[in-house]
Scaffold this motif. Sequence first.
Motif, PDB file in Angstrom:
ATOM      1  N   ARG B  81     -21.309 -13.833 -32.996  1.00  0.00           N
ATOM      2  CA  ARG B  81     -21.378 -15.276 -33.265  1.00  0.00           C
ATOM      3  C   ARG B  81     -20.722 -16.073 -32.149  1.00  0.00           C
ATOM      4  N   THR B  82     -20.051 -15.363 -31.256  1.00  0.00           N
ATOM      5  CA  THR B  82     -19.422 -16.040 -30.117  1.00  0.00           C
ATOM      6  C   THR B  82     -19.746 -15.266 -28.857  1.00  0.00           C
ATOM      7  N   THR B 108     -25.616 -18.525 -34.353  1.00  0.00           N
ATOM      8  CA  THR B 108     -24.672 -19.300 -35.162  1.00  0.00           C
ATOM      9  C   THR B 108     -25.349 -19.933 -36.372  1.00  0.00           C
ATOM     10  N   ASP B 116     -27.081 -19.862 -30.129  1.00  0.00           N
ATOM     11  CA  ASP B 116     -26.172 -20.883 -29.599  1.00  0.00           C
ATOM     12  C   ASP B 116     -26.262 -20.807 -28.075  1.00  0.00           C
TER      13      ASP B 116
END
Lengths: 369, 262, 65
Positions: B81-82, B108, B116
Amino acid sequence: MSFHDEIIRLDSFDFVEYFRSVRPEDVRNSLDRDEQDQCDLLNLLSLTAQDFLEEMAQKARQMTRQYFGNIISLYAPLYISDHCSNLCTYCGFNAGVDFPRTKLSLEEIEREADAIAATGIRHILLLTGEAPSQTPLSYLEEAVKIMKKYFSSIALEIFPMDEEEYQVLCKAGADSLTVYQEVYDRDIYKEVHPKGRKADYKYRLLTPERGAKTGFRALNIGALYGLGEPRKEACIAALHARWLEQEFPDVEISLSLPRMTRAKGIIEPKNILSDIDFVQFMLAWRLFMPRLGITISTRESAEFRDRLIHLGATRFSSGSKTGVGEYSLKDHDDATVQFEVTDDRSVDEVAEMIRESGYQPVFKDWELV
Amino acid sequence: MSTIKAEDDTLYFGDVAFSSRLLTGTGKFSSRDIIEPMLEASGSELITVALRRVDPKAKEKDILQYIPKSVRILPNTSGARTADEAVRIARIAREAGCGDFIKIEVITDMKYLLPDNAGTLKATEILAQEGFIVLPYMMPDITVTKQLHDAGAAAIMPLGAPIGTNRGLEMKPMIKRIIEISKVPVVVDAGIGRPSQAAEAMEMGADAVLVNTAIATSHDPIAAGKAFALAVQAGRMAYLAQMAGKRTYAEASSPLTGFLRP
Amino acid sequence: MHIILNGEETAISGPTLLAMVKEKGFAPDSVIAEVNLQLIKKEDWEQTVLAEGDTVELLSFVGGG
């Protein structure tokens, strides 16, 4: 990667032979495609394509309306100096021509700006010859600052500069850059620019790129027709425009088609671009680049310009004076002009003609806030 | 420059050459044993895998055991997610012997699994620096395309439509623009549900497509793999042959150029 | 001794990573191991001694698009 690499690549391409080989069915296919690529551009610029001119015109008009609306933007040129150290054999301002040179003082520039602004014009094109010793950066910076008081958009058509110098002028308020390669054919370029700063083909060719990197929002480029083989020049000019559009998606790109006429003090043109070729080039460009700006100056006659409104043009100069100081300081007869204005109608008259043609004349397209 | 065509139509990611322009995935198959014959039928030379925590209850073999050695592995960073999580997964995949390829997914949005772009860009920068061949999955965006080039991406993977929706090229105008400006191969990833949509992407000038769900969940994944392969080839050939477009403009209504011919 | 294996606390008897993997019933060839976020190469598993409270992640490649 720069456009110079493309020019080198194009060295091995035989334009004349390609244009000769284009068949009507090639033009037909190119016209029928949803989007036109480089092969289509070549096909549409060929002599063969002149048999499809009306269809190209209909399509170009529809596309221009779709992407630009029914408008023609207006601007005026302001020549502030005709000092020039170049020896361009085709230009009446070249250093070899003997006439009293003029450079406007800042007060005079302000008077000229005031006279132009009074006609309603809000987009200005500031021009000089190429003589950095006479018109140094500091002078140009001051001139731009004065323009800023009167106009919402300031375009420059001055000598090519480095990025750092352009930065100064951008910061002062200039937003657009006009620079013509004059001729893309390198051999002819060398022949007509024998010496001086302008003899450097590559430095001039990369000027629009430097301008885009500096932050100019609009670029106007093109060839001067009458020097090189016209179809080849029209093709490379469009490839240059497309290259810039790809490389700098945030910059508006326009093309012009200045064409030489016979005049005293300059060389005989190698060829004279006919009206039909002129129109065909515009149409082919429009089909190749739907969002391309096409600028038409007052070199063209009133009658011809009236027709071009429907053929893909997006911007007209109007009420133009092409001699230094001609708007407010001296009579036409006393001025030395860069080229003779053929459409000598006033701004009001041009605007009225545009309205009668079903289009809206736009004096002020935008303003940087 | 399409005026000058290369004879050899090889696709490169970094300096690795591929003759197939169909990328496939290993997700969602009813049986892992179908993967190998599907790869054979489709000719795909690059296939994605994911990395997950081992479930102690499911005593399954590693997915890599089902992929022939001749096919290159493209590990993805799904689950990240990052940017930092994506970087970590990529490093693990490489350490585990999967080679230098990595498909970055930084997701995300859990409803449509949308990427993202900011996180994707950051992960691309880091991993390209470390020598990975980075294929970033992204929302079609011009500015990000240029930033990804600058960051060292080996390809751009714009989504055609949300993952697994089979809706086709919903992002067509944006992808078209990316194809125009991209200096590295453009792989349309996600959303391609039918061979005709894959052909459409290739005709438009995409360099490759990635198809997973549509093959894996079809009634006959082996036949579907073959069908997609043929569609990709047809689309590519049509692009190279510069097909004439549909005739969209009517003939003259009132003449505009008559004045030029007295 | 207790460690955190894939997010859950679990008791182990063997001291090394390799012993733990075998004890938990995984085939060493098909899993990848991280100890306290450090990837441990398979040839080092036998020398890697786990400590009380270590966080171990066992991962493997699965199907994905």
